[in-house]
Design a protein around this motif. Sequence first.
Motif, PDB file in Angstrom:
ATOM      1  N   VAL A   1       0.540  -7.099  11.022  1.00 47.24           N
ATOM      2  CA  VAL A   1       0.571  -5.650  11.237  1.00 47.24           C
ATOM      3  C   VAL A   1       1.970  -5.128  10.900  1.00 47.24           C
ATOM      4  N   LYS A   2       2.035  -4.064  10.097  1.00 46.95           N
ATOM      5  CA  LYS A   2       3.314  -3.425   9.770  1.00 46.95           C
ATOM      6  C   LYS A   2       3.450  -2.163  10.622  1.00 46.95           C
TER       7      LYS A   2
ATOM      8  N   CYS B   1       0.859  -1.189   0.000  1.00 50.92           N
ATOM      9  CA  CYS B   1       0.000   0.000   0.000  1.00 50.92           C
ATOM     10  C   CYS B   1       0.894   1.237   0.000  1.00 50.92           C
ATOM     11  N   GLN B   2       0.322   2.333  -0.485  1.00 49.01           N
ATOM     12  CA  GLN B   2       1.058   3.595  -0.471  1.00 49.01           C
ATOM     13  C   GLN B   2       0.137   4.734  -0.052  1.00 49.01           C
ATOM     14  N   GLY B   3       0.696   5.667   0.703  1.00 51.25           N
ATOM     15  CA  GLY B   3      -0.014   6.892   1.041  1.00 51.25           C
ATOM     16  C   GLY B   3      -1.168   6.725   2.004  1.00 51.25           C
ATOM     17  N   LEU B   4      -1.091   5.738   2.917  1.00 53.07           N
ATOM     18  CA  LEU B   4      -2.147   5.597   3.915  1.00 53.07           C
ATOM     19  C   LEU B   4      -2.093   6.780   4.884  1.00 53.07           C
ATOM     20  N   PRO B   5      -3.223   7.134   5.484  1.00 56.59           N
ATOM     21  CA  PRO B   5      -3.216   8.288   6.396  1.00 56.59           C
ATOM     22  C   PRO B   5      -2.526   7.954   7.712  1.00 56.59           C
ATOM     23  N   ILE B   6      -1.948   8.977   8.310  1.00 60.00           N
ATOM     24  CA  ILE B   6      -1.364   8.830   9.648  1.00 60.00           C
ATOM     25  C   ILE B   6      -2.426   9.253  10.652  1.00 60.00           C
TER      26      ILE B   6
ATOM     27  N   TYR C   1      -2.726  -2.928   8.854  1.00 63.21           N
ATOM     28  CA  TYR C   1      -2.871  -4.325   8.442  1.00 63.21           C
ATOM     29  C   TYR C   1      -4.091  -4.398   7.534  1.00 63.21           C
ATOM     30  N   ALA C   2      -4.205  -5.501   6.803  1.00 61.07           N
ATOM     31  CA  ALA C   2      -5.316  -5.665   5.860  1.00 61.07           C
ATOM     32  C   ALA C   2      -6.088  -6.935   6.190  1.00 61.07           C
ATOM     33  N   THR C   3      -7.395  -6.895   5.969  1.00 59.74           N
ATOM     34  CA  THR C   3      -8.211  -8.111   5.998  1.00 59.74           C
ATOM     35  C   THR C   3      -8.681  -8.376   4.573  1.00 59.74           C
ATOM     36  N   VAL C   4      -8.652  -9.651   4.182  1.00 58.59           N
ATOM     37  CA  VAL C   4      -9.062 -10.058   2.828  1.00 58.59           C
ATOM     38  C   VAL C   4     -10.255 -10.997   2.977  1.00 58.59           C
ATOM     39  N   THR C   5     -11.360 -10.654   2.336  1.00 60.76           N
ATOM     40  CA  THR C   5     -12.594 -11.426   2.497  1.00 60.76           C
ATOM     41  C   THR C   5     -13.119 -11.850   1.139  1.00 60.76           C
ATOM     42  N   LEU C   6     -13.423 -13.141   0.998  1.00 62.54           N
ATOM     43  CA  LEU C   6     -14.170 -13.617  -0.167  1.00 62.54           C
ATOM     44  C   LEU C   6     -15.635 -13.621   0.248  1.00 62.54           C
ATOM     45  N   ALA C   7     -16.428 -12.780  -0.367  1.00 60.09           N
ATOM     46  CA  ALA C   7     -17.802 -12.564   0.079  1.00 60.09           C
ATOM     47  C   ALA C   7     -18.794 -12.905  -1.016  1.00 60.09           C
ATOM     48  N   GLY C   8     -19.893 -13.473  -0.612  1.00 55.52           N
ATOM     49  CA  GLY C   8     -21.003 -13.798  -1.504  1.00 55.52           C
ATOM     50  C   GLY C   8     -22.282 -13.869  -0.695  1.00 55.52           C
ATOM     51  N   PRO C   9     -23.395 -14.202  -1.339  1.00 54.54           N
ATOM     52  CA  PRO C   9     -24.667 -14.217  -0.612  1.00 54.54           C
ATOM     53  C   PRO C   9     -24.718 -15.260   0.496  1.00 54.54           C
ATOM     54  N   TYR C  10     -23.962 -16.367   0.352  1.00 59.97           N
ATOM     55  CA  TYR C  10     -24.045 -17.440   1.359  1.00 59.97           C
ATOM     56  C   TYR C  10     -22.711 -17.716   2.051  1.00 59.97           C
ATOM     57  N   ARG C  11     -21.729 -16.843   1.862  1.00 60.24           N
ATOM     58  CA  ARG C  11     -20.444 -17.099   2.498  1.00 60.24           C
ATOM     59  C   ARG C  11     -19.696 -15.801   2.731  1.00 60.24           C
ATOM     60  N   SER C  12     -18.832 -15.815   3.715  1.00 58.72           N
ATOM     61  CA  SER C  12     -17.964 -14.685   3.995  1.00 58.72           C
ATOM     62  C   SER C  12     -16.753 -15.222   4.741  1.00 58.72           C
TER      63      SER C  12
ATOM     64  N   ASN D   1       3.396   3.255   4.219  1.00 58.92           N
ATOM     65  CA  ASN D   1       3.642   2.622   2.921  1.00 58.92           C
ATOM     66  C   ASN D   1       4.025   1.158   3.153  1.00 58.92           C
ATOM     67  N   PRO D   2       3.123   0.359   3.726  1.00 63.74           N
ATOM     68  CA  PRO D   2       3.495  -1.002   4.141  1.00 63.74           C
ATOM     69  C   PRO D   2       3.750  -1.935   2.960  1.00 63.74           C
ATOM     70  N   GLN D   3       4.777  -2.775   3.092  1.00 63.59           N
ATOM     71  CA  GLN D   3       5.081  -3.831   2.128  1.00 63.59           C
ATOM     72  C   GLN D   3       4.562  -5.144   2.734  1.00 63.59           C
ATOM     73  N   PHE D   4       3.410  -5.616   2.308  1.00 61.77           N
ATOM     74  CA  PHE D   4       2.830  -6.843   2.866  1.00 61.77           C
ATOM     75  C   PHE D   4       3.358  -8.087   2.135  1.00 61.77           C
TER      76      PHE D   4
END
Length: 834
Positions: free
Chosen positions: A185-186, A154-159, A167-178, A191-194
Amino acid sequence: MAVEEEGLRVFQSVKIKIGEAKNLPTYPGPNKMRDCYCTVNLDREEVFRTKIVEKSLCPFYGEDFYCEIPRSFRHLSFYIFDRDVFRRDSIIGKVAIQKEDLPKYHNRDTWFQLQHVDADSEVQGKVHLELRLSEVITDSGIVCHKLATRILECQGLPIVNGQCDPYATVTLAGPYRSEAKKTKVKKKTNNPQFDEVFYFEVTRPCSYSRKSHFDFEEEDVDKLEIRVDLWNASNLKFGDEFLGELRVPLNMLRQSSSYEAWYFLQPRDNGSKNLKPGDLGSLRLNVVYTEDHVFSSDYYSPLRDLLLRSADVEPVSASAAHVLGEVCREKQEAAVPLVRFFLHYGRVVPFLSAIADAEVQRTQDPNTIFRGNSLTSKCIDETMKLAGMHYLHVTLKPTIEEICQSHKSCEIDPVKLKDGENLENNMENLRQYVDRIFSVITKSGVSCPTVMCDIFFSLREAAAKRFQDDLDVRYTAVSSFIFLRFFAPAILSPNLFQLTPHHTDPQTSRTLTLISKTIQTLGSLSKSKSASFKESYMAAFYEFFNEQKYADAVKNFLDLISSSGRRDPKSIEQPILLKEGFMIKRAQGRKRFGMKNFKKRWFRLTNHEFTYQKSKGDQPLYSIPIENILAVERLEEESFKMKNMFQVIQPERTLYIQANNCVEAKAWIDILTKVSQCNKKRLTVYHPSAYLNGHWLCCRASSDTAPGCSPCTGGLPANIQLDIDGDRETERIYSLFNSYMSKLEKMQEACGSRSVYDGPEQEEYSTFIIDDPQETYKTLKQVIAGVGALEQEHAQYKRDKFKKTKYGSQEHPIGDKSFQSYIRQQSETSTHSI
């Protein structure tokens, strides 16, 4: 500082007038009033703050701010804060103008409704994401798809509240699943390098067949998406702060099994909506945003050469520079780039002498000499502002600061006297202030910059030659600038000349107004001075200054600053304060066993030394002579996980400093570089990162004395040319000519009309000064040709850029509205697709 593009430099600047706020919500307490200030922010980075206006729901600020913008940004934002003595200041509301919308409000006073501030309104930054879909067959023979989601960076996140631990959360989302997964955490970086990969199984209900290879049913595609949410890990009891999200539907993997792009973070879909407009009040602003696209120097040769010949053209009204003044709506519009252009190329004195002489020849009454808003007057005003700012500060600042701090009553209008005030005491206070300021001005002649003295000499000679019977005109020609347009306005509005940080309070403002009026009249050398005042109380006060010694002092001062060949004697050179303010510095390790921690210090730069102390006015803790500064360069953020850092390199050690924001960092780097530019031992290479844990972070060299691994930033000569980029000013002049092309063509018609017809002139032609129609027509033809050639180069550059640009690249992430607008514009004139 320019943003580099292929074959082009892009300069951004903004000039802002913060007027006033009105109808702010009442404070929920007995007194209902608020103590408010306004900040200017690039996205969420504060770059300017007004003074606090106390006990008001309609605060008037009246403050101006100008800065060069050293980085890309999406929003220019203005926050209204309410000061709280016991807790953190609270935000009342904000105005956020998208970069692409700034031209809508160009140089217009506009009232903006204040908007509510919440996490969703504060989203900024971008994410680099890669998706890859692969087909697998399970042990039971069921065909499913496995989705690999890779978050690279990521680049240019607010302070947030002074820190950013994302940190980031990644979700696969649909009508019947999440199904959600989370990155590490960086710490201490926006400008975190994940570079983390997460796998999700996407099961298809139909059985596997070769025919449907890498394809799945439409309903699955439309209903599944990857959602990435960015958070700031917080130790506060309120939980982690939301930084933004992005949503990517999986149907974009239909055409290809892999997809990679940059995205701008967006607010949440269910983010809080703005409440009814007007409930937070409004803010009056005037914003001028400028973006200069500058080619390499050779592109400007024809137009540059034409402009540089202006001082030698006979008559000067037929020159390219004078023509620009004729076609611009406001003379000031032409004066600013012209003066900067001629200063850069060392031709400002010949040019101003030529146009001043022409104006004097057109003047019939010596009492009105240089009193109008002509091109000459505006150009000399601009030259004095650029060349004379240090002179103005050295001369006036100590006395102005004392007046602002002492708050002595100086009201001499009997009608405005407050209870308990004595008119005689007030007159004496005011007389002492006027005497002090008059004395420092009339004794400052030896410090007046040479370029100003050379211009004043030309004015004096031209006026004396034109009006030989008027013995005072040689003085009034000069005093109309140095007193009327230089010292008097600076006394009246010291904040506009950086003599005070903010607009002065009403009582001090009144005192300065009375001083300014008196100084202006003293400098004018008019025959009946008391009669020149409309107010009887001013005429009575002026009786203090009717002695001949005041007129003699003015004439001696004007003689000195308009003498031919006068130069500043080096022996009396006093330290000139160039810049000062709080910054954070890292301990340099001067003590063998000291902690190398970070401390807030008051920094002060003069033309002699760079010092820091605990607080303003304290004795310096450390001093660096200017001749010991070997280089001043930016420091990479990764060195200490801190933004806006730079380094002052000395023979034995390096001083690491953090500025308050990107604009301040650029200003300090620029002024330190300029003042040390001619040092004989300046470095040619440096280390862009710090020396930590036994090695340089940039090149991994283990010796702390290892030579640098990157070339130093190119420098400029240490004189008035420092702040000026000649090609940028030529580009600005081209832009003005181009925007007034219809007037150039009208002026051509006027030349043709005057060449063949001596009768009454058409009204639309009468506004132009055309002394020699044939010579002027010849210049106009060259100007139009030069401007046309540059316009073609700009158009070709846009076409080439349009072909190469990719939507979803780091430069133009998905969600970039300004680029989408750019695509629409280019599509109208180009058949090329992205």
